[in-house]
Write an enzyme that holds these catalytic residues in place. Structure first.
Site, mmCIF file in Angstrom:
data_model
loop_
_atom_site.group_PDB
_atom_site.id
_atom_site.type_symbol
_atom_site.label_atom_id
_atom_site.label_comp_id
_atom_site.label_asym_id
_atom_site.label_seq_id
_atom_site.Cartn_x
_atom_site.Cartn_y
_atom_site.Cartn_z
ATOM 1 N N ILE A 171 0.829 -1.201 0.000
ATOM 2 C CA ILE A 171 0.000 0.000 0.000
ATOM 3 C C ILE A 171 0.867 1.256 0.000
ATOM 4 O O ILE A 171 0.503 2.289 -0.578
ATOM 5 C CB ILE A 171 -0.977 0.000 1.202
ATOM 6 C CG1 ILE A 171 -2.055 1.065 1.027
ATOM 7 C CG2 ILE A 171 -0.230 0.190 2.515
ATOM 8 C CD1 ILE A 171 -3.033 0.791 -0.065
ATOM 9 N N ALA A 172 2.026 1.187 0.629
ATOM 10 C CA ALA A 172 2.945 2.323 0.629
ATOM 11 C C ALA A 172 3.504 2.563 -0.774
ATOM 12 O O ALA A 172 3.601 3.711 -1.229
ATOM 13 C CB ALA A 172 4.082 2.086 1.613
ATOM 14 N N LYS B 281 -4.681 1.883 8.645
ATOM 15 C CA LYS B 281 -5.790 1.218 9.331
ATOM 16 C C LYS B 281 -5.586 -0.302 9.301
ATOM 17 O O LYS B 281 -4.908 -0.812 8.399
ATOM 18 C CB LYS B 281 -7.129 1.616 8.703
ATOM 19 C CG LYS B 281 -7.281 1.252 7.208
ATOM 20 C CD LYS B 281 -7.556 -0.206 6.995
ATOM 21 C CE LYS B 281 -7.177 -0.682 5.638
ATOM 22 N NZ LYS B 281 -7.039 -2.156 5.571
#
Length: 332
Positions: free
Chosen positions: A26-27, A107
């Site tokens: 995701i980064a 999250k």
């Protein structure tokens, strides 16, 4: 020099520096491209493997760092983004705050209200911000939904129904490892639960919850939670890791219903549809394309600059963690 010490004149001359603790997918896919367009200066990316950090940092102009502590000691890093496995969020958020850094946690941030309160107390003692990354909230389609509700487009809100499910992926992946904080509730259930809180009042209780476990994988792969606030508005949140893809929520009111068809993970170029049903009429509203990750880094930066914006983020972090923990306890 800490970012909170900057004067307005200095702020215009110096971009806030941010580092990334961990090289999660995701980064790489969403966060780094967004940061490079944001008010932040991307200073460094850290991994336990220098080779991995160098691979991720290549082409970004930022430093590659071996070890998370080394990044926290770097000059010019005012804030950090933490996209580590869920089980590591609390530890590295705490260490970053102790090092004087503002923190954005991917999250789900933490798995108990007590842990969330501890991080918030530490942040407030040190004049810092700790924030949970629910990027979907920064997409303008949700602002449009709030506006329509406030305008009375569906009358009085009676119930929220949210669904987020994704197909099975690599069974050896992090989301299927209980010891790393995996499972459907934490990985995908957090989305509709967080969205529901945008519409339900503060006094939200858990009426019921159930999780379906895969004995072979050792984690929950689907579930449901039923919530209700003090005004009687209910929320049904369904989620799973073994489903066809679905990412939606609807608001059912006394005079109509509003559905967001691609609520949680629209691509940067997508224009999500909001479908408004009123008696014998249906209206399709096309939301603008938006990079919600750019939105979240913009909001993070704004709250670093403006300390008055931080308490709301701190309350949201504690509220979400507490509600998710109560759902998990209720499910048994």
């Amino acid at each position: 020099m800490n970012i909170e010490d900057l004067t307005p004149g200095q702020e215009s001359e110096r971009r806030a520096g941010i580092g990334i603790i961990g090289c999660a997918d995701i980064a790489v896919r969403r966060a780094i491209p967004a940061i490079r367009k944001s008010p932040f200066d991307l200073v460094a990316v850290a991994s336990r493997s220098l080779a991995k950090a160098e691979s991720v940092a290549a082409g970004t102009g930022c430093a590659a760092v071996e070890g998370y502590e080394a990044l926290l000691r770097m000059p010019g890093v005012d804030a950090v983004y933490v996209p580590l496995p869920n089980s590591e969020h609390a530890e590295w958020a705490r260490r970053a705050l102790e090092a004087g850094k503002h923190v954005l946690i991917e999250k789900p941030a933490v798995q108990s209200a007590g842990t969330a309160r501890g991080l918030v107390e530490l942040a407030e003692e040190r004049g810092l911000l700790v924030m949970e990354n629910f990027a979907f909230l920064r997409h303008p389609q949700h602002d449009r939904a709030q506006d329509l509700l406030a305008e009375g487009a569906i009358g009085e809100l009676r119930s929220f129904n949210g669904v987020f499910g994704i197909p099975p992926t690599d069974p050896n992946g992090i989301k299927y490892q209980a010891e790393l904080g995996g499972g459907a509730l934490w990985e995908v259930g957090c989305y509709p639960v967080r969205a529901a809180q945008e519409y339900l009042g503060e006094a939200t209780e858990v009426l019921g919850a159930a999780l379906e476990f895969d004995a072979k994988q050792g984690v929950d792969v689907s579930g449901v939670a039923l919530l209700r606030d003090g005004a009687g508005v209910t929320a049904n949140c369904s989620f799973g890791l073994s489903h066809s893809y679905r990412s939606t929520y609807d608001l059912w009111g006394s005079e109509g219903r509003l559905t967001l068809e691609w609520a949680f993970t629209p691509s940067r170029d997508a224009r999500p549809v909001l479908r408004l049903e009123q008696r014998d009429r249906e209206t399709r509203i096309i939301a603008p394309a938006s990079d919600q990750f750019l939105g979240v880094f913009g909001a993070f930066h704004a709250a670093i600059r403006d300390a008055s914006a931080r308490p709301a983020h701190h309350r949201e972090l504690v509220r979400q963690a507490g509600l998710m923990a109560r759902i998990r306890t209720h499910a048994g």
